[in-house]
Design a protein around this motif. Structure first.
Motif, short mmCIF file in Angstrom:
data_model
loop_
_atom_site.label_atom_id
_atom_site.label_comp_id
_atom_site.label_asym_id
_atom_site.label_seq_id
_atom_site.Cartn_x
_atom_site.Cartn_y
_atom_site.Cartn_z
N UNK A 21 0.85 -1.19 0.00
CA UNK A 21 0.00 0.00 0.00
C UNK A 21 0.89 1.25 0.00
N UNK A 22 1.95 1.20 0.83
CA UNK A 22 2.87 2.35 0.94
C UNK A 22 3.61 2.58 -0.39
N UNK A 23 4.11 1.50 -0.97
CA UNK A 23 4.84 1.62 -2.23
C UNK A 23 3.93 2.17 -3.34
N UNK A 24 2.75 1.58 -3.47
CA UNK A 24 1.85 2.04 -4.55
C UNK A 24 1.40 3.48 -4.31
N UNK A 25 1.22 3.85 -3.04
CA UNK A 25 0.83 5.23 -2.75
C UNK A 25 1.91 6.20 -3.26
N UNK A 45 -0.89 5.39 -6.77
CA UNK A 45 -1.82 4.30 -7.10
C UNK A 45 -2.42 3.72 -5.82
N UNK A 46 -3.71 3.44 -5.87
CA UNK A 46 -4.39 2.78 -4.74
C UNK A 46 -4.34 1.28 -4.97
N UNK A 47 -3.84 0.55 -3.96
CA UNK A 47 -3.84 -0.92 -4.02
C UNK A 47 -5.19 -1.39 -3.49
N UNK A 101 2.77 2.05 -17.83
CA UNK A 101 2.68 3.18 -16.89
C UNK A 101 2.91 2.70 -15.44
N UNK A 102 2.36 1.55 -15.10
CA UNK A 102 2.56 1.02 -13.73
C UNK A 102 4.06 0.75 -13.52
N UNK A 103 4.70 0.12 -14.51
CA UNK A 103 6.14 -0.18 -14.38
C UNK A 103 6.93 1.10 -14.20
N UNK A 104 6.62 2.10 -14.98
CA UNK A 104 7.41 3.32 -14.92
C UNK A 104 7.16 4.08 -13.61
N UNK A 105 5.90 4.11 -13.15
CA UNK A 105 5.63 4.79 -11.88
C UNK A 105 6.30 4.07 -10.70
#
Ligand code: TMP
Ligand code: ASP
Length: 238
Positions: free
Chosen positions: A163-167, A171-173, A228-232
């Motif tokens: 959750x922390x990484x995606x934030x 991005x919301x997990x 986009x997910x990979x790059x973010x």
């Protein structure tokens, strides 16, 4: 490590033997399937993006005290991983109600519960990976109560870290599926991919879907979204 013969080919991955009995190479395919193979397509570059995303995420978990099967990236589309014997169960962690839970219970997608929800499913695609509970799993001899306690504790820690990484990546997990296994030396570890195929990811700014629901629900821009997910993620981890 040298790649030897193909051991297993699934819907979205291939598993190869290596020179070491303790290691395998997992290669991610461009194939996408949903609804137990009813819907199928090839998404160009998905294999490479999933290898990249899963490698970034599993390496991050390894560095943060979670034991996983991930050793290192192997080429564009692969990962060198430790061999495990998988428990025939899946854990689904849900931070926000969506997908099958929304449907099964007649709830609106997007509802945020006060607590994290942990689903347990039997890994049997012929039965549609049915939802089970701890007592079913133990009665079926799939896992012990002690192992389940370890699995839930690890799942909660993995969720907090993700959750922390995606934030950080905006991005919301929403939810994700994970599997665990035991190594030959008896360690219980996370042994799965963590990709937009197996997670629900929603853009914090727009609410846009950034995962396999784009394919499942014909929302378009699947390839671009995985990129986009990979790059973010790569930026969030810098
Ligand atoms: P669900 O809403 O269909 O139960 O899915 C919950 C999450 O688990 C979602 O992120 C997709 C993932 N998932 C898998 O990775 N494999 C599966 O077989 C299923 C059913 C779900
Ligand atoms: N279990 C589903 C399938 O086989 C997974 C999904 O929809 O992602 O396609």
């Amino acid at each position: 490590m040298k790649q030897l013969e193909l051991l297993h080919e699934g819907k979205s991955k291939q598993v190869y033997k290596t020179e070491s009995d303790e290691h395998i190479i997992i290669r991610f395919k461009d194939d996408a399937t949903a609804f137990y193979n009813i819907k199928r397509a090839k998404i160009e570059n998905k294999g490479k993006m999933n290898a990249e995303i899963s490698s970034l995420v599993l390496d991050y978990l390894n560095r943060n005290g979670i034991k996983t099967h991930f050793v290192e990236r192997d080429g564009n589309d692969g990962q060198l991983c430790r061999v495990v014997e998988h428990f025939p169960i899946e854990v689904i962690v849900r931070n926000i109600i969506a997908g099958s839970m929304a449907k099964r219970l007649g709830l609106e997608e997007g509802l945020v519960p006060d607590n994290t929800i942990f689903d347990l499913c039997l890994r049997d695609s012929e039965l549609g990976d049915p939802l089970i509970n701890d007592h079913h799993a133990v009665a079926l001899g799939l896992v012990s109560y002690e192992e389940l306690a370890t699995i839930y504790e690890a799942s909660a820690k993995i969720n907090a870290l993700l959750v922390e990484l995606y934030h950080k990546a905006g991005i919301i997990l929403v939810d994700f599926k994970i599997e665990f296994g035991r190594t030959a030396s008896g360690e219980l570890i996370l042994a799965d991919e963590l990709t937009p195929d197996t997670c629900r990811l929603w853009d914090e700014a727009t609410g846009e879907r950034m995962d396999k629901d784009r394919f499942r629900r014909d929302l378009g821009r699947v390839r671009e979204t995985y990129e986009e997910v990979a790059s973010r993620l790569a930026n969030a981890l810098k």
